[in-house]
Design a protein around this motif. Structure first.
Motif, PDB file in Angstrom:
ATOM      1  N   UNK A  42       2.111  -6.201   6.561  1.00  0.00           N
ATOM      2  CA  UNK A  42       1.078  -5.186   6.765  1.00  0.00           C
ATOM      3  C   UNK A  42       0.901  -4.332   5.519  1.00  0.00           C
ATOM      4  N   UNK A  43       2.010  -3.899   4.930  1.00  0.00           N
ATOM      5  CA  UNK A  43       1.951  -3.110   3.695  1.00  0.00           C
ATOM      6  C   UNK A  43       1.399  -3.941   2.546  1.00  0.00           C
ATOM      7  N   UNK A  44       1.882  -5.175   2.418  1.00  0.00           N
ATOM      8  CA  UNK A  44       1.479  -6.044   1.313  1.00  0.00           C
ATOM      9  C   UNK A  44      -0.024  -6.314   1.335  1.00  0.00           C
ATOM     10  N   UNK A  45      -0.532  -6.692   2.497  1.00  0.00           N
ATOM     11  CA  UNK A  45      -1.959  -7.005   2.619  1.00  0.00           C
ATOM     12  C   UNK A  45      -2.810  -5.750   2.457  1.00  0.00           C
ATOM     13  N   UNK A  46      -2.355  -4.640   3.045  1.00  0.00           N
ATOM     14  CA  UNK A  46      -3.124  -3.393   2.960  1.00  0.00           C
ATOM     15  C   UNK A  46      -3.265  -2.924   1.523  1.00  0.00           C
ATOM     16  N   UNK A  47      -2.200  -3.054   0.738  1.00  0.00           N
ATOM     17  CA  UNK A  47      -2.260  -2.632  -0.667  1.00  0.00           C
ATOM     18  C   UNK A  47      -3.119  -3.599  -1.476  1.00  0.00           C
ATOM     19  N   UNK A 287       4.733   6.159   7.324  1.00  0.00           N
ATOM     20  CA  UNK A 287       4.680   7.335   8.187  1.00  0.00           C
ATOM     21  C   UNK A 287       4.644   8.630   7.394  1.00  0.00           C
ATOM     22  N   UNK A 288       5.194   8.624   6.189  1.00  0.00           N
ATOM     23  CA  UNK A 288       5.242   9.832   5.361  1.00  0.00           C
ATOM     24  C   UNK A 288       4.206   9.806   4.239  1.00  0.00           C
ATOM     25  N   UNK A 289       3.255   8.892   4.301  1.00  0.00           N
ATOM     26  CA  UNK A 289       2.321   8.715   3.195  1.00  0.00           C
ATOM     27  C   UNK A 289       0.886   8.649   3.719  1.00  0.00           C
ATOM     28  N   UNK A 290       0.124   9.698   3.472  1.00  0.00           N
ATOM     29  CA  UNK A 290      -1.250   9.776   3.985  1.00  0.00           C
ATOM     30  C   UNK A 290      -2.146   8.740   3.331  1.00  0.00           C
ATOM     31  N   UNK A 291      -1.995   8.531   2.010  1.00  0.00           N
ATOM     32  CA  UNK A 291      -2.828   7.541   1.309  1.00  0.00           C
ATOM     33  C   UNK A 291      -2.620   6.143   1.874  1.00  0.00           C
ATOM     34  N   UNK A 292      -1.364   5.807   2.150  1.00  0.00           N
ATOM     35  CA  UNK A 292      -1.048   4.497   2.692  1.00  0.00           C
ATOM     36  C   UNK A 292      -1.636   4.319   4.085  1.00  0.00           C
ATOM     37  N   UNK A 293      -1.536   5.339   4.918  1.00  0.00           N
ATOM     38  CA  UNK A 293      -2.087   5.257   6.274  1.00  0.00           C
ATOM     39  C   UNK A 293      -3.609   5.129   6.238  1.00  0.00           C
ATOM     40  N   UNK A 294      -4.271   5.885   5.343  1.00  0.00           N
ATOM     41  CA  UNK A 294      -5.735   5.786   5.232  1.00  0.00           C
ATOM     42  C   UNK A 294      -6.165   4.402   4.748  1.00  0.00           C
ATOM     43  N   UNK A 295      -5.430   3.856   3.784  1.00  0.00           N
ATOM     44  CA  UNK A 295      -5.758   2.521   3.271  1.00  0.00           C
ATOM     45  C   UNK A 295      -5.583   1.466   4.356  1.00  0.00           C
ATOM     46  N   UNK A 296      -4.522   1.567   5.122  1.00  0.00           N
ATOM     47  CA  UNK A 296      -4.286   0.611   6.200  1.00  0.00           C
ATOM     48  C   UNK A 296      -5.386   0.706   7.254  1.00  0.00           C
ATOM     49  N   UNK A 297      -5.776   1.940   7.568  1.00  0.00           N
ATOM     50  CA  UNK A 297      -6.838   2.107   8.572  1.00  0.00           C
ATOM     51  C   UNK A 297      -8.141   1.475   8.106  1.00  0.00           C
TER      52      UNK A 297
END
Length: 314
Positions: A42-47, A287-297
């Motif tokens: 999930x992290x790999x693809x989202x980034x 969970x502690x990273x807003x940029x990461x959560x926005x990118x995933x969304x």
């Protein structure tokens, strides 16, 4: 690879002899492994599918997620399968493969964590020079250096293990093949090899951990002059990194920075750096990273519902 001696396979003791505990371990580690694979993918693809891939911190994070998958896949599927068997055998060749791949991918992960700490140090302590110091070319060189360090560390480990002779007991008191348990059952003098293992694995793990600890201490000292909002954002990011460093380095240092003997606690500590830390990395970094959560969304909403709905949501 050909075994020196008359041993062609080993018997792993695993985590427990109790059948009920083994069944519990099967479901627990199956859940952990699936969560680990899905979370890191999930992290790999989202980034890779967002603008974050062009930022050094997330570029390194995508490579860290890849290493987590490779690293834990070396031992976890075998551990899960062995939980359902009474006699846990492993061939000599696959045992040597585990020794090599664990140290190869593990040392690459160590170097990537170091590169991520360097990125945070430059971003906070030298912000005006950040784009020059952490250019994409230099980031690529750091990743290439990580693979080179992995090979330089793991190949001598494999060579030392291949030179061991096994001619008597073939029972390993662990759930995967590593050098220290193998040294215990080798029928040759392993004193020199044991010292080399401590120097090549234990001292390196401790040294890198000290370097990372000092770098984060310098970052905390520098944050005194930043605004409250800047301190909050920097502490959130650095806190995530340091949690990962603690989960990985403390158990690894305990396991390798001592004479090559085996203790019952080794299996528990090994679980931290082989399964638990790679499993918690996605949670810690999202969970502690807003940029990461926005990118995933954005990435996953765009994939599921289409661009129109994502624009409407924004």
């Amino acid at each position: 690879m050909e075994a020196k001696g008359n041993v062609t396979q080993f018997i792993l003791f695993g985590l427990s002899y109790d059948q009920n505990i083994q069944i519990f371990c099967f479901f627990l580690f199956l859940f952990c492994y699936i969560s680990l694979i899905l979370g890191n993918l999930l992290i790999l693809i989202s980034i890779r599918c967002s603008h974050l891939f062009h930022q050094p911190m997330y570029y390194f994070l995508s490579h860290l997620s890849s290493m987590d998958i490779y690293y834990t896949s070396t031992v976890t599927p075998k551990l899960i399968a062995d939980s359902l068997t009474v006699i846990k055998t492993i061939s000599y060749d696959y045992c040597m493969f585990q020794v090599f791949s664990m140290h190869f991918f593990g040392s690459i992960e160590v170097f990537i964590l170091t590169a991520m700490a360097l990125d945070r140090y430059v971003a906070i302590c030298k912000p005006l020079h950040y784009m020059v110091i952490m250019s994409r070319k230099k980031c690529n060189l750091l990743i290439l250096a990580a693979w080179a360090v992995g090979a330089a560390h793991s190949l001598p480990q494999l060579s030392m293990t291949l030179n061991l002779a096994f001619c008597g007991p073939n029972e390993i008191d662990h759930y995967f093949c590593d050098i220290s348990p193998l040294l215990k059952i080798a029928c040759t003098d392993t004193s020199i090899t044991g010292v080399l293992v401590v120097l090549s694995s234990g001292i390196i793990a401790l040294g890198v951990f000290v370097i990372l600890f000092v770098s984060y201490a310098v970052i905390l000292w520098t944050l005194r002059t930043h605004s409250a909002e800047g301190r909050r954002k920097a502490l959130s990011t650095c806190g995530s990194h340091f949690m990962v460093v603690i989960l990985f380095f403390v158990p690894a240092t305990f396991s390798y920075l001592r004479p090559p003997t085996t203790y019952p606690e080794d299996k528990v500590f090994a679980l931290f750096y082989t399964i638990i830390a790679p499993m918690f990395n996605p949670l810690i970094y999202t969970l502690r990273n807003t940029e990461m959560k926005n990118a995933m969304r954005k990435v996953w909403c765009q994939t599921i519902w289409g661009k129109g709905n994502v624009k409407h949501m924004d």
